[in-house]
Design a protein around this motif. Sequence first.
Motif, mmCIF file in Angstrom:
data_model
loop_
_atom_site.group_PDB
_atom_site.id
_atom_site.type_symbol
_atom_site.label_atom_id
_atom_site.label_comp_id
_atom_site.label_asym_id
_atom_site.label_seq_id
_atom_site.Cartn_x
_atom_site.Cartn_y
_atom_site.Cartn_z
ATOM 1 N N ALA A 73 -4.021 1.368 -4.712
ATOM 2 C CA ALA A 73 -3.217 1.907 -3.642
ATOM 3 C C ALA A 73 -4.343 1.676 -2.447
ATOM 4 C CB ALA A 73 -2.692 3.602 -3.134
ATOM 5 N N TYR A 132 -3.262 5.901 -6.719
ATOM 6 C CA TYR A 132 -3.553 5.896 -5.975
ATOM 7 C C TYR A 132 -5.407 4.929 -5.959
ATOM 8 C CZ TYR A 132 -1.872 10.342 -3.922
ATOM 9 O OH TYR A 132 -0.018 11.339 -3.376
ATOM 10 N N THR A 140 2.433 9.596 -5.257
ATOM 11 C CA THR A 140 2.849 10.858 -5.275
ATOM 12 C C THR A 140 3.827 11.205 -6.546
ATOM 13 O OG1 THR A 140 2.346 10.380 -3.056
ATOM 14 C CG2 THR A 140 4.073 12.101 -3.369
ATOM 15 N N VAL A 179 1.074 4.569 -2.936
ATOM 16 C CA VAL A 179 0.781 5.683 -2.205
ATOM 17 C C VAL A 179 2.257 7.082 -2.849
ATOM 18 C CG1 VAL A 179 1.072 7.525 -0.665
ATOM 19 C CG2 VAL A 179 -0.572 4.944 -0.081
ATOM 20 N N THR A 183 0.923 -1.095 0.189
ATOM 21 C CA THR A 183 -0.004 -0.074 -0.053
ATOM 22 C C THR A 183 0.293 1.312 -0.342
ATOM 23 O OG1 THR A 183 -2.070 -1.527 1.133
ATOM 24 C CG2 THR A 183 -1.503 1.454 1.443
ATOM 25 N N GLN A 227 10.025 2.933 -4.136
ATOM 26 C CA GLN A 227 8.199 2.373 -3.976
ATOM 27 C C GLN A 227 8.957 1.506 -4.417
ATOM 28 O OE1 GLN A 227 7.235 4.845 -7.084
ATOM 29 N NE2 GLN A 227 7.273 3.621 -9.187
#
Length: 507
Positions: free
Chosen positions: A482, A479, A388, A384, A380, A415
């Motif tokens: 996520a 997102y 971003t 995110v 998760t 990530q």
Amino acid sequence: MEDTDEKAVPLLQEKTELQQHVLTEGLTMNVFACEFFEGLVAKGLFAVIALFFLESLHYDENTATELVHLFMFTSSFSSIVGAVISDGYIGHYKTTLSFFSLQLCGLTLLCTATLLDMNWRRPLSFAALFLSGIGGGGRPAFLTFGCDQVMWSVCRKAASNLESGESRADLMARSQGTASRQYFSSMYMFKKTGYAVGALLNPAIRVRSGGTFFYVFLLCACAKATGILIFWSGRQHYQFEKPDLDGDSDERDDLLKNDGQNSTDRNARSDLRKTQAVLRSWENMKSVISALLVLAPLIFFTALDLQVGSTWIFQARIMNCTISWLGNYTVPPDQMPVLTEILDVLVVPLVHMVIYPFVDKYVTRLTDLRKILGSFICVTGAFVMSGTLQIAIDTDRKKTSSGFSDVSIQWQFPQYVAMAMAVAMNVIARTDFAYHEAPKSMKTAVNAVIESFAGIGNGLIIVILLSLGPNASKVVTMYVFAGVGALGSVVMAFCSEMYVPRSMRKR
């Protein structure tokens, strides 16, 4: 088994004689070597398959992503077919050889398709990928076969390690639990090493060959053939057993022993055996259903894990791929997943020797299910971060008219670190959990259903992409992914606290 009241033991702190046994037996080296080539084939193929649809078959990004997930969907659900054949008919060894050979045929046909014009390339490519996907159905039988060999060999030699005051049953449980963790951890390391080599070599070969995919798929076919040959060459060391369709052999022996003590009439004994077989089958089925239900959130995890080979590569294609501190080396976008594989190998010792002991001592008692929960939290966080980063990319692109961003590809590194942590926590824990929670006669079937979760996850991704539409912002898409991970984390947290392990239900 870690989902009992037994404390989790770090991998490298477990009994030395058992660790050496698992890693040095002749039969395990054949299986481990085959797993290395399996990893090379799998990652080598997945590292370029999205670009193959995009550049060679001339599909757009959304269609290419959907086709990648459709291929993975086919490969995942073929595992169920392989499990039925393995458990019910020809056994793990023959199933593995048969399905692996079918995948080799698919890879060979794929090489041929790349040399033809577009009228033949598309239909032959789809036929080849279908055969390759079906051939992936032999993997659960392969994993179960390897672990069964380790279990059989450990049990055979464990008597010499019997300690004072320890029953043989306790020794067997301890030895098998230790050996299975070492086996699945070692398989993971060999597979990820193969992944790293494949993900590094195949894009580089494609660049050196002027963008053609022929040599990439040829390398995959040669690696597959080598793996099959190595696995076959170890047949003299293997212990072959027919699938046990009646339940765990240890349970059956105990029942027959009690049967002889409690009845002297032949017909009564026969009726009692039938009743016991029905009850045993029902208990086995309940164990399977319970294990699969508690692992159902893995659908969300597998859906997100596979985005590394498509969504994240597409994100990298519009970034600045030149790294100044590496002598202005330009990183091909499809080489970025190599980071995951390299990091996967590096984080396994970190996870087992540092993170798990710390959490187990100072935070909470670790079980396999709680390790899986940790993987959901990491995945998760990875999406995110990617969302971003996409905001920064889109903001920078508005300043130029070229359609590319000056944001460095190095910003994808965090990530990938989070994803590597997630995968390392998830794969070993779920495989070990499934092996011990499934009855002996259904271990391959349970592993196959878990493999099929990836197919369901791919279907979920296709539904999400279709729902968002082709014009959806990449930020929104990241997102949403996520959010899928967060939902899986909540469900997994509930399951990990409510689940009662099979060993405790027997007490």
